[in-house]
Motif scaffolding. Sequence first.
Motif, PDB file in Angstrom:
ATOM      1  N   ALA A 436     104.084  33.367   0.105  1.00 14.92           N
ATOM      2  CA  ALA A 436     104.614  34.527   0.819  1.00 14.92           C
ATOM      3  C   ALA A 436     105.617  34.028   1.855  1.00 14.92           C
ATOM      4  O   ALA A 436     105.427  32.966   2.454  1.00 14.92           O
ATOM      5  CB  ALA A 436     103.488  35.300   1.489  1.00 14.92           C
ATOM      6  N   TYR A 437     106.686  34.790   2.060  1.00 11.86           N
ATOM      7  CA  TYR A 437     107.720  34.378   3.012  1.00 11.86           C
ATOM      8  C   TYR A 437     107.188  34.312   4.433  1.00 11.86           C
ATOM      9  O   TYR A 437     106.467  35.201   4.894  1.00 11.86           O
ATOM     10  CB  TYR A 437     108.909  35.336   2.958  1.00 11.86           C
ATOM     11  N   SER A 438     107.558  33.243   5.123  1.00  6.45           N
ATOM     12  CA  SER A 438     107.199  33.043   6.525  1.00  6.45           C
ATOM     13  C   SER A 438     108.464  32.664   7.281  1.00  6.45           C
ATOM     14  O   SER A 438     109.031  31.593   7.052  1.00  6.45           O
ATOM     15  CB  SER A 438     106.149  31.932   6.651  1.00  6.45           C
ATOM     16  N   MET A 439     108.931  33.547   8.163  1.00  7.41           N
ATOM     17  CA  MET A 439     110.180  33.294   8.881  1.00  7.41           C
ATOM     18  C   MET A 439     110.010  32.150   9.871  1.00  7.41           C
ATOM     19  O   MET A 439     109.033  32.082  10.601  1.00  7.41           O
ATOM     20  CB  MET A 439     110.638  34.555   9.623  1.00  7.41           C
ATOM     21  N   ARG A 440     110.992  31.232   9.884  1.00  9.26           N
ATOM     22  CA  ARG A 440     110.961  30.080  10.773  1.00  9.26           C
ATOM     23  C   ARG A 440     112.108  30.142  11.766  1.00  9.26           C
ATOM     24  O   ARG A 440     113.239  30.498  11.419  1.00  9.26           O
ATOM     25  CB  ARG A 440     111.069  28.766   9.985  1.00  9.26           C
ATOM     26  N   GLN A 441     111.837  29.776  12.989  1.00  6.43           N
ATOM     27  CA  GLN A 441     112.885  29.723  14.009  1.00  6.43           C
ATOM     28  C   GLN A 441     113.952  28.712  13.608  1.00  6.43           C
ATOM     29  O   GLN A 441     113.690  27.774  12.867  1.00  6.43           O
ATOM     30  CB  GLN A 441     112.275  29.338  15.355  1.00  6.43           C
ATOM     31  N   LEU A 449     118.871  37.906   9.726  1.00 11.06           N
ATOM     32  CA  LEU A 449     118.197  38.835   8.824  1.00 11.06           C
ATOM     33  C   LEU A 449     116.948  39.409   9.481  1.00 11.06           C
ATOM     34  O   LEU A 449     116.471  38.895  10.494  1.00 11.06           O
ATOM     35  CB  LEU A 449     117.827  38.127   7.512  1.00 11.06           C
ATOM     36  N   GLN A 450     116.427  40.461   8.890  1.00 13.13           N
ATOM     37  CA  GLN A 450     115.215  41.104   9.397  1.00 13.13           C
ATOM     38  C   GLN A 450     114.031  40.790   8.475  1.00 13.13           C
ATOM     39  O   GLN A 450     114.125  40.983   7.261  1.00 13.13           O
ATOM     40  CB  GLN A 450     115.416  42.624   9.465  1.00 13.13           C
ATOM     41  N   ASP A 451     112.970  40.313   9.068  1.00  8.32           N
ATOM     42  CA  ASP A 451     111.739  40.058   8.308  1.00  8.32           C
ATOM     43  C   ASP A 451     111.025  41.401   8.133  1.00  8.32           C
ATOM     44  O   ASP A 451     110.022  41.699   8.782  1.00  8.32           O
ATOM     45  CB  ASP A 451     110.868  39.052   9.062  1.00  8.32           C
ATOM     46  N   ASP A 452     111.562  42.224   7.229  1.00  6.53           N
ATOM     47  CA  ASP A 452     111.187  43.635   7.180  1.00  6.53           C
ATOM     48  C   ASP A 452     110.211  44.009   6.063  1.00  6.53           C
ATOM     49  O   ASP A 452     109.923  45.196   5.858  1.00  6.53           O
ATOM     50  CB  ASP A 452     112.442  44.502   7.054  1.00  6.53           C
ATOM     51  N   VAL A 453     109.705  43.038   5.332  1.00  9.37           N
ATOM     52  CA  VAL A 453     108.698  43.331   4.313  1.00  9.37           C
ATOM     53  C   VAL A 453     107.324  43.189   4.961  1.00  9.37           C
ATOM     54  O   VAL A 453     106.974  42.110   5.445  1.00  9.37           O
ATOM     55  CB  VAL A 453     108.823  42.377   3.112  1.00  9.37           C
ATOM     56  N   PRO A 454     106.533  44.252   5.002  1.00 13.11           N
ATOM     57  CA  PRO A 454     105.218  44.189   5.658  1.00 13.11           C
ATOM     58  C   PRO A 454     104.337  43.085   5.063  1.00 13.11           C
ATOM     59  O   PRO A 454     104.427  42.772   3.871  1.00 13.11           O
ATOM     60  CB  PRO A 454     104.621  45.570   5.395  1.00 13.11           C
ATOM     61  N   GLN A 460     100.518  41.236  -1.514  1.00  8.83           N
ATOM     62  CA  GLN A 460     100.298  41.911  -2.793  1.00  8.83           C
ATOM     63  C   GLN A 460     101.290  41.390  -3.838  1.00  8.83           C
ATOM     64  O   GLN A 460     100.919  41.136  -4.992  1.00  8.83           O
ATOM     65  CB  GLN A 460     100.437  43.425  -2.631  1.00  8.83           C
ATOM     66  N   ARG A 461     102.548  41.231  -3.437  1.00  6.84           N
ATOM     67  CA  ARG A 461     103.551  40.712  -4.363  1.00  6.84           C
ATOM     68  C   ARG A 461     103.240  39.263  -4.742  1.00  6.84           C
ATOM     69  O   ARG A 461     103.451  38.862  -5.900  1.00  6.84           O
ATOM     70  CB  ARG A 461     104.945  40.824  -3.741  1.00  6.84           C
ATOM     71  N   LEU A 462     102.736  38.488  -3.775  1.00  3.88           N
ATOM     72  CA  LEU A 462     102.355  37.108  -4.081  1.00  3.88           C
ATOM     73  C   LEU A 462     101.243  37.075  -5.125  1.00  3.88           C
ATOM     74  O   LEU A 462     101.287  36.274  -6.074  1.00  3.88           O
ATOM     75  CB  LEU A 462     101.907  36.389  -2.802  1.00  3.88           C
ATOM     76  N   LYS A 463     100.256  37.936  -4.986  1.00 10.31           N
ATOM     77  CA  LYS A 463      99.167  38.016  -5.969  1.00 10.31           C
ATOM     78  C   LYS A 463      99.711  38.323  -7.359  1.00 10.31           C
ATOM     79  O   LYS A 463      99.261  37.751  -8.357  1.00 10.31           O
ATOM     80  CB  LYS A 463      98.156  39.087  -5.558  1.00 10.31           C
TER      81      LYS A 463
END
Length: 560
Positions: A436-441, A449-454, A460-463
């Motif tokens: 799953a995406y994890s935003m890094r500084q 960009l906006q980390d806008d996917v809940p 759920q998408r990762l599963k």
Amino acid sequence: MLQPLKRALGSAGMTWWPASWAMRMEVRAGSSAGAQPGKKQGLEKLSAKLAAGPTLQQFLRAASPPQEPPCELTEGLEEPVPYLVPSTLPEAGRKVYLETYGCQMNVNDTDIAWAILQKNGYLRTKSLEEADVILLVTCSIREKAEQAIWNRLQQLKALKSKRRRTQAPLRIGILGCMAERLKEKILHQERLVDIVAGPDAYRDLPRLLAVDADVLPVQTSLNATSAFVSVMRGCDNMCSYCIVPFTRGRERSRPIASILQEVKMLSDQGVKEVTLLGQNVNSFRDTSEVQFCSAAAPSLSRGFSTIYKAKPGGLRFSHLLDQVSRIDPEIRIRFTSSHPKDFPDEVLQLIQERHNICKQLHLPAQSGSTRILQAMRRGYTREAYLELVHHVRDSIPGVSLSSDFIAGFCGETEEDHQQTLSLLREVGYNVGFLFAYSMRQKTQAYHRLQDDVPAEVKHQRLKELISVFREEAARVNGALVGCTQLVLVEGPSKRSASELSGRNDGNMKVIIANRELEDRAAARAQPGDYVLVKITSASSQTLRGVLLRHTTLRESAVYC
């Protein structure tokens, strides 16, 4: 760098002043006709003390990262600087505990650190309670990985507080990517460790442990069967989601001569498999030999681009792979991690021709949506990626493919996600690494960009990605049932002492019963043996089979 300078001068009975201040004070003293004699004498004494101490060049040499990585790090170290005499270095026999998190580069960094410490008299322990020094080699790719380190540091802090006063103080250090990214927070704000070191300066590790200064990385493998050899560090690709360019730096490659020397040494030690390591290993570029500095830049894979200008000159990955594969025909060669853009035909042809270069490639796709690939700054479209996959399979029949995928990147829609699922089905990978995406500084995504996917949508998408990957991998691996595979035996299976575990050419785990071989009645398979195995069953992650006989890499080419 200034803090060690201040401490060193202080221990020598000197007061630390920035050179620019001292110069201004001398100018003022010389230009003030009414200066008092006492003050002038004081300035002269200060200047004399500064002149007698270590020079700025000595500190710069000590603080500079090594220009050439791993292989020679235990040889030819520079002369000790004046302020660190042998009596200040750790005594022989101190025990070090090394704990590794993250990727194969970190496994390699652990080996490097241990090579240096062992040469300087340290002993390695598997017990935290016995350790005098605890070093964590860390990962910073995802937030979850960093949180695991923070939790571990709290545990170690409690262990440190319980240390008996009759024992030497317990030293705790952080090495690797997290150390580079969060140096100030780890060392000064949280005060959980004594030493912090990013991924580039293990030469001075014993000294740094002696003076609590600033650390970094080295390499050697303890495994008699396989070994990692670092050939380059850093990455220039600047994908928008990736922290690596900010923790590992720009790309720099080792001289080929030193890599060949290391692989030859490993061959002499009986190692049977070598993995060439780098953040972007197939963009390798050795510029140490002047006669090759005018060579043209290699072409990229068809339909791929970069955000940086192609760099001409130097010996490239195809030359390195060619030379390494010639050292020992009975050593199996792998490489990771690679970028899809850097697969010119000469590399694919070499893999197809050489029996000891594994027919396995890592082609990280990250997404199946062209729109998301553009936001990630990957430099290719879905169509270009699929064209490369087809070209690879045409060039290397039977090749095994692995990939990386990110679920829930910035702006990812359900349609984008479905395109990624369809790519998984269309390609059919043997091995996959999905997150799953994890935003890094510091990354471009963090700033633009906006980390806008809940979070719940990401997971759920990762599963769903994992489910489709396993379904397709089971199908692809199932095609091997009934086939004979070359397997390098690594050791006993973790689940059963009566079984052995090894890996085939495609880097799939293979479980085999450790029975007597048909061709040598008294011989059982041992770690480091090449054996032929007939595959009897397969899952998405593991193959199982019956052992047929011992073999060699050259001989096995007839069967596999």
